[in-house]
Design a protein around this motif. Structure first.
Motif, PDB file in Angstrom:
ATOM      1  N   PRO A 129      38.684 -11.520 -11.065  1.00  0.00           N
ATOM      2  CA  PRO A 129      39.702 -10.503 -10.439  1.00  0.00           C
ATOM      3  C   PRO A 129      39.138  -9.111 -10.409  1.00  0.00           C
ATOM      4  O   PRO A 129      38.488  -8.574 -11.642  1.00  0.00           O
ATOM      5  CB  PRO A 129      40.945 -10.623 -11.323  1.00  0.00           C
ATOM      6  N   MET A 130      39.418  -8.259  -9.329  1.00  0.00           N
ATOM      7  CA  MET A 130      38.939  -7.081  -9.207  1.00  0.00           C
ATOM      8  C   MET A 130      39.936  -5.912  -9.973  1.00  0.00           C
ATOM      9  O   MET A 130      41.072  -6.183 -10.064  1.00  0.00           O
ATOM     10  CB  MET A 130      38.928  -6.604  -7.813  1.00  0.00           C
ATOM     11  N   LEU A 131      39.526  -5.108 -10.696  1.00  0.00           N
ATOM     12  CA  LEU A 131      40.392  -3.897 -11.180  1.00  0.00           C
ATOM     13  C   LEU A 131      40.363  -3.016 -10.070  1.00  0.00           C
ATOM     14  O   LEU A 131      39.254  -2.511  -9.836  1.00  0.00           O
ATOM     15  CB  LEU A 131      39.534  -3.338 -12.466  1.00  0.00           C
ATOM     16  N   LYS A 132      41.537  -2.215  -9.502  1.00  0.00           N
ATOM     17  CA  LYS A 132      41.743  -1.500  -8.627  1.00  0.00           C
ATOM     18  C   LYS A 132      42.001  -0.231  -9.175  1.00  0.00           C
ATOM     19  O   LYS A 132      43.040  -0.252 -10.006  1.00  0.00           O
ATOM     20  CB  LYS A 132      42.550  -1.866  -7.489  1.00  0.00           C
ATOM     21  N   ARG A 133      41.250   0.868  -9.034  1.00  0.00           N
ATOM     22  CA  ARG A 133      41.422   2.217  -9.654  1.00  0.00           C
ATOM     23  C   ARG A 133      41.427   3.234  -8.525  1.00  0.00           C
ATOM     24  O   ARG A 133      41.279   2.898  -7.296  1.00  0.00           O
ATOM     25  CB  ARG A 133      40.367   2.351 -10.486  1.00  0.00           C
ATOM     26  N   LEU A 134      42.236   4.434  -8.618  1.00  0.00           N
ATOM     27  CA  LEU A 134      42.335   5.474  -7.639  1.00  0.00           C
ATOM     28  C   LEU A 134      41.517   6.808  -8.216  1.00  0.00           C
ATOM     29  O   LEU A 134      41.668   7.132  -9.310  1.00  0.00           O
ATOM     30  CB  LEU A 134      43.602   6.047  -7.266  1.00  0.00           C
ATOM     31  N   ARG A 135      40.590   7.211  -7.390  1.00  0.00           N
ATOM     32  CA  ARG A 135      39.901   8.265  -7.745  1.00  0.00           C
ATOM     33  C   ARG A 135      40.472   9.628  -6.981  1.00  0.00           C
ATOM     34  O   ARG A 135      40.493   9.405  -5.781  1.00  0.00           O
ATOM     35  CB  ARG A 135      38.398   8.244  -7.587  1.00  0.00           C
ATOM     36  N   PRO A 136      40.797  10.726  -7.547  1.00  0.00           N
ATOM     37  CA  PRO A 136      41.155  11.984  -6.714  1.00  0.00           C
ATOM     38  C   PRO A 136      40.102  12.351  -5.591  1.00  0.00           C
ATOM     39  O   PRO A 136      39.005  12.361  -5.829  1.00  0.00           O
ATOM     40  CB  PRO A 136      41.500  13.175  -7.855  1.00  0.00           C
TER      41      PRO A 136
ATOM     42  N   ASN B  57      34.409 -13.141 -16.812  1.00  0.00           N
ATOM     43  CA  ASN B  57      34.794 -11.804 -16.718  1.00  0.00           C
ATOM     44  C   ASN B  57      33.694 -10.746 -17.150  1.00  0.00           C
ATOM     45  O   ASN B  57      33.751  -9.986 -17.890  1.00  0.00           O
ATOM     46  CB  ASN B  57      36.129 -11.557 -17.574  1.00  0.00           C
ATOM     47  N   ILE B  58      32.518 -10.884 -16.503  1.00  0.00           N
ATOM     48  CA  ILE B  58      31.410  -9.844 -16.817  1.00  0.00           C
ATOM     49  C   ILE B  58      31.670  -8.873 -15.910  1.00  0.00           C
ATOM     50  O   ILE B  58      31.756  -8.955 -14.730  1.00  0.00           O
ATOM     51  CB  ILE B  58      30.259 -10.623 -16.462  1.00  0.00           C
ATOM     52  N   PRO B  59      31.735  -7.670 -16.406  1.00  0.00           N
ATOM     53  CA  PRO B  59      32.001  -6.602 -15.860  1.00  0.00           C
ATOM     54  C   PRO B  59      30.763  -5.849 -14.877  1.00  0.00           C
ATOM     55  O   PRO B  59      30.251  -4.724 -15.334  1.00  0.00           O
ATOM     56  CB  PRO B  59      32.403  -5.340 -16.731  1.00  0.00           C
ATOM     57  N   SER B  60      30.358  -6.647 -14.007  1.00  0.00           N
ATOM     58  CA  SER B  60      29.316  -6.393 -12.888  1.00  0.00           C
ATOM     59  C   SER B  60      29.658  -7.016 -11.749  1.00  0.00           C
ATOM     60  O   SER B  60      30.234  -7.964 -11.653  1.00  0.00           O
ATOM     61  CB  SER B  60      27.862  -6.538 -13.580  1.00  0.00           C
TER      62      SER B  60
ATOM     63  N   ILE C 228      38.747   2.803  -5.758  1.00  0.00           N
ATOM     64  CA  ILE C 228      37.473   2.222  -6.535  1.00  0.00           C
ATOM     65  C   ILE C 228      37.758   0.807  -6.814  1.00  0.00           C
ATOM     66  O   ILE C 228      38.944   0.492  -7.701  1.00  0.00           O
ATOM     67  CB  ILE C 228      37.116   3.127  -7.752  1.00  0.00           C
ATOM     68  N   ARG C 229      37.049  -0.208  -6.546  1.00  0.00           N
ATOM     69  CA  ARG C 229      36.996  -1.461  -6.845  1.00  0.00           C
ATOM     70  C   ARG C 229      36.135  -1.754  -8.180  1.00  0.00           C
ATOM     71  O   ARG C 229      34.855  -1.873  -7.714  1.00  0.00           O
ATOM     72  CB  ARG C 229      36.652  -2.478  -5.671  1.00  0.00           C
ATOM     73  N   LYS C 230      36.634  -2.082  -9.131  1.00  0.00           N
ATOM     74  CA  LYS C 230      35.735  -2.460 -10.349  1.00  0.00           C
ATOM     75  C   LYS C 230      35.499  -3.985 -10.491  1.00  0.00           C
ATOM     76  O   LYS C 230      36.351  -4.732 -10.691  1.00  0.00           O
ATOM     77  CB  LYS C 230      36.181  -1.944 -11.669  1.00  0.00           C
ATOM     78  N   ARG C 231      34.289  -4.558  -9.863  1.00  0.00           N
ATOM     79  CA  ARG C 231      34.304  -5.821  -9.711  1.00  0.00           C
ATOM     80  C   ARG C 231      33.837  -6.575 -11.064  1.00  0.00           C
ATOM     81  O   ARG C 231      33.289  -6.005 -11.878  1.00  0.00           O
ATOM     82  CB  ARG C 231      33.132  -6.192  -8.538  1.00  0.00           C
ATOM     83  N   ALA C 232      34.164  -7.659 -11.135  1.00  0.00           N
ATOM     84  CA  ALA C 232      33.640  -8.774 -12.141  1.00  0.00           C
ATOM     85  C   ALA C 232      33.247 -10.155 -11.496  1.00  0.00           C
ATOM     86  O   ALA C 232      33.251 -10.408 -10.422  1.00  0.00           O
ATOM     87  CB  ALA C 232      34.731  -8.667 -13.300  1.00  0.00           C
ATOM     88  N   ASN C 233      32.802 -10.594 -12.434  1.00  0.00           N
ATOM     89  CA  ASN C 233      32.080 -12.270 -11.895  1.00  0.00           C
ATOM     90  C   ASN C 233      32.281 -13.297 -13.189  1.00  0.00           C
ATOM     91  O   ASN C 233      32.421 -13.019 -14.355  1.00  0.00           O
ATOM     92  CB  ASN C 233      30.810 -12.270 -11.549  1.00  0.00           C
ATOM     93  N   HIS C 234      32.094 -14.429 -12.683  1.00  0.00           N
ATOM     94  CA  HIS C 234      32.241 -15.633 -13.584  1.00  0.00           C
ATOM     95  C   HIS C 234      30.967 -16.315 -13.333  1.00  0.00           C
ATOM     96  O   HIS C 234      30.700 -16.596 -12.056  1.00  0.00           O
ATOM     97  CB  HIS C 234      33.302 -16.620 -13.455  1.00  0.00           C
TER      98      HIS C 234
END
Length: 136
Positions: free
Chosen positions: A99-106, A26-29, A115-121
């Motif tokens: 797993p990706m964090l999915k967010r909405l931007r106005p 779960n590295i946030p990049s 917005i897809r905030k990606r992460a990796n192992h």
């Protein structure tokens, strides 16, 4: 446990004695950015890889350097001795998607852009150079 199963288990355990690994989850990049750095150290001797990562200007390099130090420490703990220069190499390193964090931007006119905030192992395997050459 049967004799054949026990012999197989002992053989697998002896093979794994030389190998040590470390995982970072779960590295946030994004995985693409991490793979660029992982490709720099794949198959390289560990102390040379530490130098490459230390002087790289990528943010992911600092995280991989810490992971590599952890894998070296795991190898030293398994084999009960210090790693010498030119003895170990990064035999395997791979980066998987988390797993990706999915967010909405106005957005204009009442819409929302995703917005897809990606992460990796990352999994890093350290092995002796002789064993790595045998497998290749």
């Amino acid at each position: 446990m049967g004799v054949r199963k026990r012999n197989t288990a002992e053989r697998i355990k002896a093979e794994r004695k030389e190998i040590a690994f470390a995982k970072l989850t779960n590295i946030p990049s994004s995985p693409r950015k991490m793979r660029l750095v992982a490709d720099m150290v794949r198959g390289v001797e560990v102390f040379r890889a530490l130098g490459i990562l230390k002087f790289s200007n990528k943010e992911a390099a600092a995280k991989l350097e810490k992971l590599l130090r952890s894998a070296i420490a795991n190898w030293e703990a398994k084999n009960e001795r210090k790693a010498e220069n030119g003895e170990l190499c990064v035999s395997t390193i791979y980066v998987n998607c988390a797993p990706m964090l999915k967010r909405l931007r106005p957005a204009p006119q009442g819409r929302g852009y995703r917005i897809r905030k990606r992460a990796n192992h990352v999994t890093l395997v350290v092995d002796t150079i002789e064993n790595a050459k045998k497998k290749a």
